[in-house]
Motif scaffolding. Sequence first.
Motif, PDB file in Angstrom:
ATOM      1  N   PHE A 101       1.026  -1.221   0.039  1.00 31.11           N
ATOM      2  CA  PHE A 101       0.154  -0.017  -0.004  1.00 31.11           C
ATOM      3  C   PHE A 101       1.081   1.079  -0.071  1.00 31.11           C
ATOM      4  O   PHE A 101       1.788   1.266   0.776  1.00 31.11           O
ATOM      5  N   LYS A 102       0.491   2.234  -0.910  1.00 32.88           N
ATOM      6  CA  LYS A 102       1.500   3.582  -1.070  1.00 32.88           C
ATOM      7  C   LYS A 102       0.399   4.728  -1.025  1.00 32.88           C
ATOM      8  O   LYS A 102      -0.458   4.718  -1.831  1.00 32.88           O
ATOM      9  N   HIS A 103       1.059   5.704  -0.113  1.00 32.57           N
ATOM     10  CA  HIS A 103       0.043   6.898  -0.162  1.00 32.57           C
ATOM     11  C   HIS A 103       0.784   7.688  -1.056  1.00 32.57           C
ATOM     12  O   HIS A 103       2.045   8.088  -1.358  1.00 32.57           O
ATOM     13  N   ALA A 104      -0.095   8.374  -2.054  1.00 32.14           N
ATOM     14  CA  ALA A 104       0.358   9.363  -3.058  1.00 32.14           C
ATOM     15  C   ALA A 104       1.067  10.539  -2.720  1.00 32.14           C
ATOM     16  O   ALA A 104       2.090  10.826  -3.280  1.00 32.14           O
ATOM     17  N   THR A 105       0.736  11.205  -1.640  1.00 32.35           N
ATOM     18  CA  THR A 105       1.201  12.366  -1.568  1.00 32.35           C
ATOM     19  C   THR A 105       2.568  12.172  -0.476  1.00 32.35           C
ATOM     20  O   THR A 105       3.675  12.835  -0.883  1.00 32.35           O
ATOM     21  N   THR A 106       2.322  11.446   0.328  1.00 28.91           N
ATOM     22  CA  THR A 106       3.724  11.126   1.308  1.00 28.91           C
ATOM     23  C   THR A 106       4.751  10.442   0.953  1.00 28.91           C
ATOM     24  O   THR A 106       5.708  10.227   1.458  1.00 28.91           O
ATOM     25  N   GLY A 107       4.074   9.382   0.172  1.00 27.10           N
ATOM     26  CA  GLY A 107       5.247   8.309  -0.224  1.00 27.10           C
ATOM     27  C   GLY A 107       5.265   7.009   0.526  1.00 27.10           C
ATOM     28  O   GLY A 107       5.975   6.237   0.334  1.00 27.10           O
ATOM     29  N   LYS A 108       4.555   7.265   1.713  1.00 26.62           N
ATOM     30  CA  LYS A 108       4.571   6.113   2.620  1.00 26.62           C
ATOM     31  C   LYS A 108       4.407   4.813   1.960  1.00 26.62           C
ATOM     32  O   LYS A 108       3.406   4.786   1.312  1.00 26.62           O
ATOM     33  N   ALA A 109       4.872   3.597   2.413  1.00 28.41           N
ATOM     34  CA  ALA A 109       4.502   2.445   1.626  1.00 28.41           C
ATOM     35  C   ALA A 109       4.473   1.489   2.998  1.00 28.41           C
ATOM     36  O   ALA A 109       5.582   1.296   3.768  1.00 28.41           O
ATOM     37  N   TYR A 110       3.752   0.385   2.763  1.00 26.03           N
ATOM     38  CA  TYR A 110       3.580  -0.590   3.874  1.00 26.03           C
ATOM     39  C   TYR A 110       3.509  -1.827   3.091  1.00 26.03           C
ATOM     40  O   TYR A 110       2.389  -2.023   2.229  1.00 26.03           O
ATOM     41  N   LEU A 111       4.357  -2.889   3.296  1.00 29.74           N
ATOM     42  CA  LEU A 111       4.136  -4.289   2.745  1.00 29.74           C
ATOM     43  C   LEU A 111       3.350  -5.083   3.775  1.00 29.74           C
ATOM     44  O   LEU A 111       3.960  -5.103   4.984  1.00 29.74           O
ATOM     45  N   ILE A 112       2.209  -5.250   3.295  1.00 31.63           N
ATOM     46  CA  ILE A 112       1.152  -6.122   4.249  1.00 31.63           C
ATOM     47  C   ILE A 112       0.935  -7.736   3.654  1.00 31.63           C
ATOM     48  O   ILE A 112       0.690  -7.755   2.655  1.00 31.63           O
ATOM     49  N   PRO A 113       1.312  -8.665   4.464  1.00 28.49           N
ATOM     50  CA  PRO A 113       1.126 -10.008   3.978  1.00 28.49           C
ATOM     51  C   PRO A 113      -0.349 -10.238   4.208  1.00 28.49           C
ATOM     52  O   PRO A 113      -0.987  -9.974   4.997  1.00 28.49           O
ATOM     53  N   GLY A 114      -0.711 -11.160   3.317  1.00 23.01           N
ATOM     54  CA  GLY A 114      -2.236 -11.739   3.134  1.00 23.01           C
ATOM     55  C   GLY A 114      -2.142 -13.230   3.695  1.00 23.01           C
ATOM     56  O   GLY A 114      -1.051 -13.660   4.008  1.00 23.01           O
ATOM     57  N   TYR A 115      -3.273 -13.776   3.509  1.00 21.01           N
ATOM     58  CA  TYR A 115      -3.669 -15.146   4.112  1.00 21.01           C
ATOM     59  C   TYR A 115      -4.654 -15.850   3.471  1.00 21.01           C
ATOM     60  O   TYR A 115      -5.575 -15.136   2.783  1.00 21.01           O
TER      61      TYR A 115
END
Length: 176
Positions: free
Chosen positions: A64-78
């Motif tokens: 998931f990546k925020h367009a303005t801040t550039g924050k990105a999070y890798l989230i595992p699924g199941y």
Amino acid sequence: MKLIKSILLLSSLLVFFVQGTVMAQKVSGELKKWHKLSLEFEGPNTSESAEENPFLNYRLNVVFKHATTGKAYLIPGYYAADGDAGNTGSTTGNIWKVHFAPDETGEWSYEVDFKKGKWAAVRTSGKLKVLPLWMGHRVSLLLPNPINRGGILGAKVDWIMLANAILNLPERENTF
């Protein structure tokens, strides 16, 4: 003329395939800051007791990546069996899930990475088979800025009490 017809037919099939891929996913939850979003995908039909163990031999990651801040999070699924196994007791199905609680309002995009292979859930090898079901699938979500900030987050409260733990909200300058 035959070439043009062939290209149009292939383009139509491609559009149909892409639309089918997008329709196979479901996003649920409130599009609000700090609220849980659940993404549900239809994937390989399997079972908890299958030889190809869905908890060990598959890996679903969503960035998931925020367009303005550039924050990105890798989230595992199941693997979620039928999508409601906690209530139905099902051990088979084709539903895969990811949960995410965005920490910013605005536009978020996500990209899906789904792989299969021996020990895929714990291996980082580049030799894993890429499953093209949602590979590179990019979608944007818009979390609007709240207009009416009622409730606990809109009040002059700088913390939330959860099971005897106090969480400071990062956007507040002072606590208490």
